[in-house]
Design an enzyme around this catalytic site. Structure first.
Site, short mmCIF file in Angstrom:
data_model
loop_
_atom_site.label_atom_id
_atom_site.label_comp_id
_atom_site.label_asym_id
_atom_site.label_seq_id
_atom_site.Cartn_x
_atom_site.Cartn_y
_atom_site.Cartn_z
N GLN A 179 40.94 32.18 53.82
CA GLN A 179 40.40 33.62 53.83
C GLN A 179 39.57 33.58 55.12
OE1 GLN A 179 40.51 35.58 50.67
NE2 GLN A 179 40.30 37.21 52.36
N LYS A 188 35.27 32.49 48.96
CA LYS A 188 36.04 32.72 47.57
C LYS A 188 35.33 32.27 46.43
CE LYS A 188 40.26 34.49 46.69
NZ LYS A 188 40.72 35.57 47.47
N LYS A 212 33.34 36.96 53.00
CA LYS A 212 34.06 37.86 52.35
C LYS A 212 35.09 37.11 51.70
CE LYS A 212 35.01 42.09 51.38
NZ LYS A 212 35.51 41.72 49.95
N ASN A 259 48.51 43.51 40.61
CA ASN A 259 48.50 44.56 41.56
C ASN A 259 49.18 44.33 42.76
OD1 ASN A 259 46.58 45.06 44.29
ND2 ASN A 259 45.99 46.58 42.63
N ASP A 313 40.46 39.63 42.58
CA ASP A 313 41.52 38.71 42.96
C ASP A 313 42.30 38.54 41.48
OD1 ASP A 313 42.05 36.23 45.02
OD2 ASP A 313 43.08 35.91 43.10
#
Length: 443
Positions: free
Chosen positions: A109, A124, A88, A238, A164
């Site tokens: 991650q 990633k 993930k 974001n 991302d």
């Protein structure tokens, strides 16, 4: 395990990957003592298996621009570790993308996902493609070409990418549509999807909201709140936008915002109305932050970063290594009391040491920006159950997860003098879960 020896061994194997070596070095230094309490880890050579990705997928991406010319980019997916769940991690489309950056992000991650308490491994991916100056049609064609290669290696129980830098709702939509076309399957293969086709409420806001929730928990350890605090925020994407939104809701006063061209400083503070302008500027117009300065007649520093300004709190939400040793020294000198990372590894090792030596409340991104991937995990759960939770349900679960991450950081990071080393706490808590899962599953 000797952290320095392992780091040097990896450096000799991967001499052209400084970001990856930096990330590994920072983690190993903090987990060394805990690792050495478990001789069974060393016997199984766990540390090398934990540092080196399971696999790295590289591929060429050809797409056609609006003038009919064939363009070529590189595509990547680093599947780092799936000991506790499916791979993930996000997809990043940016000219700076390379194997070193993606390996560092996938490594981080893995521990971040472990901290969330949800069953997710670490990965990633991305491309050196930039959407800047591209039409929607060009971006769509690139996303379709990218997914045509990537889809072989992902699946709802194998690897679930997300967005991302450079990959927002628009790109996720194009990627999802191509996956569906290629496989004839309507599956929860990506997170950050639109609400109309399987997305979760709060997902766009989650990284920024989670960042502020974690910051609140840090401040509580010293009897402080966000009410009335001035805050330096970098970035305007974001994460920055929803960090700003939640800061404003909590009574704080954000002073800055930035993009790759420079930063704005608004001494009166960014309020709800001004934030709405920023969101429209960035999300719809895809324009530069200097237009904020022109509209509201405030200071704009071309090519600069906001860390020289005075404030109570700093939250870097842009990109890696944006706070260096000099910037950290300036922040401490100016009386900063807390630093909460919204981006991935935005603070250099030298800068981290300055914050910790000054006993500043400092949180690494794997802890404070874990809200995004946590809510991605909640989106995966909703997709699997074919259910949709309410905004309140998701937000409550996000708040609970961030609180749990903070408690684990305090548990493993509190030092003899009472100072909470959040870097150490986050790394040990994330590491132990993955390590025990790897040991249980054999070689």
């Amino acid at each position: 395990m000797n952290a320095k020896e392992v780091t040097e061994s990896l450096r000799s194997k991967f001499p052209d990957q400084p970001e990856y070596i930096q990330a590994v070095s920072q983690v190993l230094e903090t987990i060394q003592d805990e690792y050495n309490k478990h001789p069974e880890f060393e016997k199984a050579n766990l540390i090398e298996r934990l540092c080196i990705p399971d696999r790295i997928i590289q591929f060429r991406v050809n797409w056609v621009d609006d003038k009919g010319r064939v363009q070529t980019n590189m595509g990547y997916r680093v599947q780092h570790n799936n000991a506790i769940g499916p791979y993930k991690g996000g997809l990043r489309f940016h000219p700076s993308v390379n194997v070193s950056i993606l390996k560092f992000l996938a490594f981080e991650q893995t521990f971040k996902n472990s901290l969330t308490t949800l069953p997710m491994g670490g990965a990633k991916g991305g491309s050196d493609f930039s959407s800047r100056g591209k039409s929607d049609a060009e971006i769509m064609r690139f996303c379709q070409a990218f997914m045509t290669e990537l889809y072989h290696y992902i699946g709802p129980d194998e690897d679930v990418p997300a967005g991302d830098i450079g990959v927002g709702g628009r790109e996720i939509g194009y990627l999802f549509g191509q996956y569906k076309k290629l496989t004839h399957q309507y599956a929860g293969i990506l997170t950050g999807k639109g609400l109309e086709y399987g997305g979760s409420l709060i997902r766009p806001e989650a990284t920024g909201y989670g960042n502020v929730y974690f910051l609140e928990d840090m401040l509580k350890t010293r009897g402080e709140t966000l009410e009335g605090k001035t805050v330096l925020v970098s970035g305007s994407g974001n994460v920055a936008q929803y960090t700003l939104e939640k800061l404003i809701a909590k009574g704080a006063k954000p002073l800055t915002c930035s993009d790759s061209d420079g930063y704005i400083y608004d001494p009166e503070g960014i309020d709800e109305k001004k934030l709405k302008f920023i969101m429209d500027l960035k999300n719809n117009g895809h324009k530069r932050i200097r237009e904020y300065a022109e509209k509201y007649s405030v200071k704009y520093v071309k090519g600069g970063k906001p860390w020289c300004e005075k404030a109570d709190i700093a939250t870097p939400c842009a990109t890696q290594n944006e706070i260096d040793e000099q910037s950290a020294g300036t922040l401490v000198k100016n009386g900063i009391i807390a630093v909460s990372e919204g981006a991935n590894m935005p603070t250099t090792p030298e800068a981290i040491r300055i914050f910790q030596d000054a006993h500043i409340l400092y949180s690494p991104g794997k802890a404070s920006n874990a809200g995004g991937v946590a809510t991605s995990g909640l989106e995966m759960t909703q997709n699997s159950e074919r259910l949709k939770w309410t905004r309140v349900q998701v937000d409550d679960k996000l708040r609970e997860i961030m609180n749990s991450i903070h408690k684990n950081c305090v548990k493993y990071g509190t030092e003899s003098d009472g100072y909470i080393n959040y870097v150490k706490g986050a790394n040990i808590a994330g590491f132990l879960k993955v390590a025990h899962a790897m040991m249980a599953q054999g070689i």
